[in-house]
Scaffold this motif. Structure first.
Motif, PDB file in Angstrom:
ATOM      1  N   SER A 127       0.855  -1.177   0.000  1.00  0.00           N
ATOM      2  CA  SER A 127       0.000   0.000   0.000  1.00  0.00           C
ATOM      3  C   SER A 127       0.890   1.224   0.000  1.00  0.00           C
ATOM      4  CB  SER A 127      -0.953  -0.046   1.194  1.00  0.00           C
ATOM      5  OG  SER A 127      -0.239  -0.235   2.389  1.00  0.00           O
ATOM      6  N   ARG A 186       4.366   1.811  -2.198  1.00  0.00           N
ATOM      7  CA  ARG A 186       4.387   2.871  -3.216  1.00  0.00           C
ATOM      8  C   ARG A 186       5.598   3.767  -3.022  1.00  0.00           C
ATOM      9  NH1 ARG A 186      -1.100   3.108  -2.115  1.00  0.00           N
ATOM     10  NH2 ARG A 186      -0.920   5.145  -1.099  1.00  0.00           N
ATOM     11  N   THR A 191       8.621   1.828  -4.257  1.00  0.00           N
ATOM     12  CA  THR A 191       8.595   1.792  -5.717  1.00  0.00           C
ATOM     13  C   THR A 191       9.108   3.095  -6.298  1.00  0.00           C
ATOM     14  OG1 THR A 191       6.747   0.241  -5.719  1.00  0.00           O
ATOM     15  CG2 THR A 191       7.088   1.510  -7.737  1.00  0.00           C
ATOM     16  N   TYR A 192       8.696   4.213  -5.725  1.00  0.00           N
ATOM     17  CA  TYR A 192       9.181   5.513  -6.188  1.00  0.00           C
ATOM     18  C   TYR A 192      10.697   5.616  -6.034  1.00  0.00           C
ATOM     19  CZ  TYR A 192      10.264  10.454  -6.243  1.00  0.00           C
ATOM     20  OH  TYR A 192      10.854  11.674  -6.506  1.00  0.00           O
ATOM     21  N   LEU A 221       3.309  11.063  -0.369  1.00  0.00           N
ATOM     22  CA  LEU A 221       4.060  10.138  -1.250  1.00  0.00           C
ATOM     23  C   LEU A 221       4.896  10.932  -2.237  1.00  0.00           C
ATOM     24  CD1 LEU A 221       4.500   7.194  -2.101  1.00  0.00           C
ATOM     25  CD2 LEU A 221       2.552   7.442  -3.625  1.00  0.00           C
TER      26      LEU A 221
END
Length: 200
Positions: A77, A81, A84-85, A193
C-alpha cells in the motif's frame, strides 16, 4: 552526469581510493557515468546499486519503507508505493544518463535489525524483501547481495567497474546511524508520497 533527489549530495575526494566520491544519506540517490565512488552507511535502510555494465553508468539509492500504519492493511500500500518511487527514480535516472534497461543489473545491501523497538514489525526485513521483490518484478537480476543480520554497513560502490565493498560495523555502536534513520522514518510517516570488508 549525476543526479540526486534532494540536490547534490556531499562530495569529497576519497584518499584511500584516489577517487572523487559522493556520500548519500537516507532518502537520496546518486547516478554517474564518471569513474568515481558512491558511499553510504546503512542500518535498517536498504541500498540498491544498479548499473549498465556495458556503459558503466550506474547509481545507488538509500531508502526505507515508511512505518506501516494500522489502517494500511498489507505492505503493498502506501509503504510499497514509496519504495517503488525510490527504485524507479534511480532506474529512470540511469536510463536518462544513457543506460539501457535490458542490460541493468543490481547489487543490494542493508536491512539490518538495528532499530530495536522502533516499529512493531521488523522494518529491515520489510525493506530487504521489498527490494528483492521489486527487482524480480522488473526483471533486473540481483548479481550480489548482503542483507539482514544485526549490523550497520558502510557500502562503497564503484559504478564503472560494478565493484562493491561492504564494511560491517561490528565493533562500533554508531548512534548517529540509528538517530539518522529514526528521523528519516519519522519524516516518511508525515510526508506525502512523492568491520570487515566484503567484496561483491
Amino acid at each position: 552526469m549525476s543526479a540526486s533527489e534532494s540536490g547534490l549530495p556531499s562530495m569529497y575526494y576519497d584518499r584511500q581510493f584516489g577517487l572523487s566520491a559522493a556520500k548519500i544519506l537516507p532518502g537520496e540517490f546518486f547516478v554517474t557515468s564518471q569513474d568515481m565512488l558512491i558511499v553510504t552507511v546503512l542500518g535498517s535502510c536498504v541500498s540498491a546499486c544498479i548499473r549498465d555494465p556495458y556503459t558503466g553508468i550506474g547509481g545507488m539509492n538509500h531508502f526505507m519503507l515508511p512505518e506501516q500504519r494500522q489502517d494500511e492493511g498489507t505492505l503493498l500500500s502506501a509503504s510499497a508505493r514509496y519504495g517503488t518511487y525510490a527504485m524507479e527514480v534511480l532506474i529512470n535516472s540511469i536510463l536518462k544518463a544513457g543506460g539501457r534497461r535490458d542490460r541493468l543489473e543490481a547489487k543490494v545491501f542493508g536491512g539490518g535489525r538495528v532499530l530495536q523497538n522502533f516499529m512493531v514489525s521488523n522494518i529491515g526485513e520489510q525493506n530487504a524483501r521489498f527490494v528483492k521483490d521489486f527487482l524480480l518484478l522488473e526483471n533486473i537480476p540481483i548479481v550480489a547481495q548482503d542483507l539482514l543480520d544485526i549490523y550497520p554497513r558502510k557500502v562503497y560502490f564503484f559504478p564503472q567497474s560494478g565493484r562493491v565493498m561492504v564494511r560491517k560495523l561490528r565493533a562500533i555502536y554508531n548512534d548517529t546511524i540509528i538517530q539518522r534513520e529514526r528521523e528519516y522514518g519519522g519524516r516518511l510517516s508525515q510526508e506525502p508520497l512523492g568491520g570487515a570488508v566484503d567484496l561483491f
